[in-house]
Scaffold this motif. Structure first.
Motif, PDB file in Angstrom:
ATOM      1  N   PRO A 196      -8.345   0.576  -2.085  1.00 54.72           N
ATOM      2  CA  PRO A 196      -8.371   2.028  -1.839  1.00 54.72           C
ATOM      3  C   PRO A 196      -6.987   2.582  -1.502  1.00 54.72           C
ATOM      4  O   PRO A 196      -6.678   3.725  -1.837  1.00 54.72           O
ATOM      5  CB  PRO A 196      -9.335   2.196  -0.661  1.00 54.72           C
ATOM      6  N   ALA A 197      -6.132   1.771  -0.890  1.00 59.22           N
ATOM      7  CA  ALA A 197      -4.784   2.243  -0.576  1.00 59.22           C
ATOM      8  C   ALA A 197      -3.971   2.466  -1.847  1.00 59.22           C
ATOM      9  O   ALA A 197      -3.204   3.430  -1.933  1.00 59.22           O
ATOM     10  CB  ALA A 197      -4.083   1.257   0.345  1.00 59.22           C
ATOM     11  N   MET A 198      -4.139   1.594  -2.838  1.00 55.37           N
ATOM     12  CA  MET A 198      -3.429   1.772  -4.110  1.00 55.37           C
ATOM     13  C   MET A 198      -3.853   3.073  -4.792  1.00 55.37           C
ATOM     14  O   MET A 198      -3.010   3.814  -5.308  1.00 55.37           O
ATOM     15  CB  MET A 198      -3.712   0.608  -5.056  1.00 55.37           C
ATOM     16  N   TYR A 199      -5.142   3.346  -4.799  1.00 55.60           N
ATOM     17  CA  TYR A 199      -5.621   4.586  -5.405  1.00 55.60           C
ATOM     18  C   TYR A 199      -5.074   5.792  -4.654  1.00 55.60           C
ATOM     19  O   TYR A 199      -4.655   6.782  -5.261  1.00 55.60           O
ATOM     20  CB  TYR A 199      -7.147   4.628  -5.441  1.00 55.60           C
ATOM     21  N   LEU A 200      -5.073   5.727  -3.343  1.00 55.25           N
ATOM     22  CA  LEU A 200      -4.565   6.831  -2.533  1.00 55.25           C
ATOM     23  C   LEU A 200      -3.072   7.053  -2.787  1.00 55.25           C
ATOM     24  O   LEU A 200      -2.624   8.193  -2.944  1.00 55.25           O
ATOM     25  CB  LEU A 200      -4.827   6.543  -1.053  1.00 55.25           C
ATOM     26  N   LEU A 201      -2.306   5.979  -2.856  1.00 58.86           N
ATOM     27  CA  LEU A 201      -0.877   6.111  -3.147  1.00 58.86           C
ATOM     28  C   LEU A 201      -0.645   6.644  -4.554  1.00 58.86           C
ATOM     29  O   LEU A 201       0.260   7.456  -4.775  1.00 58.86           O
ATOM     30  CB  LEU A 201      -0.179   4.768  -2.963  1.00 58.86           C
ATOM     31  N   TRP A 202      -1.456   6.218  -5.517  1.00 56.11           N
ATOM     32  CA  TRP A 202      -1.335   6.723  -6.878  1.00 56.11           C
ATOM     33  C   TRP A 202      -1.587   8.231  -6.891  1.00 56.11           C
ATOM     34  O   TRP A 202      -0.871   8.989  -7.543  1.00 56.11           O
ATOM     35  CB  TRP A 202      -2.330   6.003  -7.778  1.00 56.11           C
ATOM     36  N   TRP A 203      -2.600   8.685  -6.154  1.00 52.50           N
ATOM     37  CA  TRP A 203      -2.921  10.108  -6.084  1.00 52.50           C
ATOM     38  C   TRP A 203      -1.784  10.896  -5.437  1.00 52.50           C
ATOM     39  O   TRP A 203      -1.458  11.998  -5.873  1.00 52.50           O
ATOM     40  CB  TRP A 203      -4.213  10.313  -5.298  1.00 52.50           C
TER      41      TRP A 203
END
Length: 70
Positions: free
Chosen positions: A55-62
């Motif tokens: 979930p952190a990767m998705y949040l950083l991507w966003w």
């Protein structure tokens, strides 16, 4: 949404995600792994130590996505 605002919101959400995830992982470990072997505990903490990255990767991507053109 401007990138700076997304980064502010994302930073706050990332801190909350890590805090809540660490608390939940620890509560589950204390409740279920008390009598387990060292290898089971090691595997659990290894797995949960990497699981928060998704979930952190998705949040950083966003956070780093440029604003959409109007």
């Amino acid at each position: 949404m401007p990138v700076r605002l997304k980064k502010l919101i994302g930073t706050f959400l990332l801190v909350v995600l890590i805090a809540v995830y660490a608390l939940l992982a620890t509560i589950i470990a204390v409740a279920h792994l008390g009598q387990s072997s060292v290898w089971v505990q090691l595997a659990y903490f290894f797995f949960t130590g990497f699981l928060w990255i998704l979930p952190a990767m998705y949040l950083l991507w966003w956070m780093v996505q440029p604003p959409k053109a109007r």
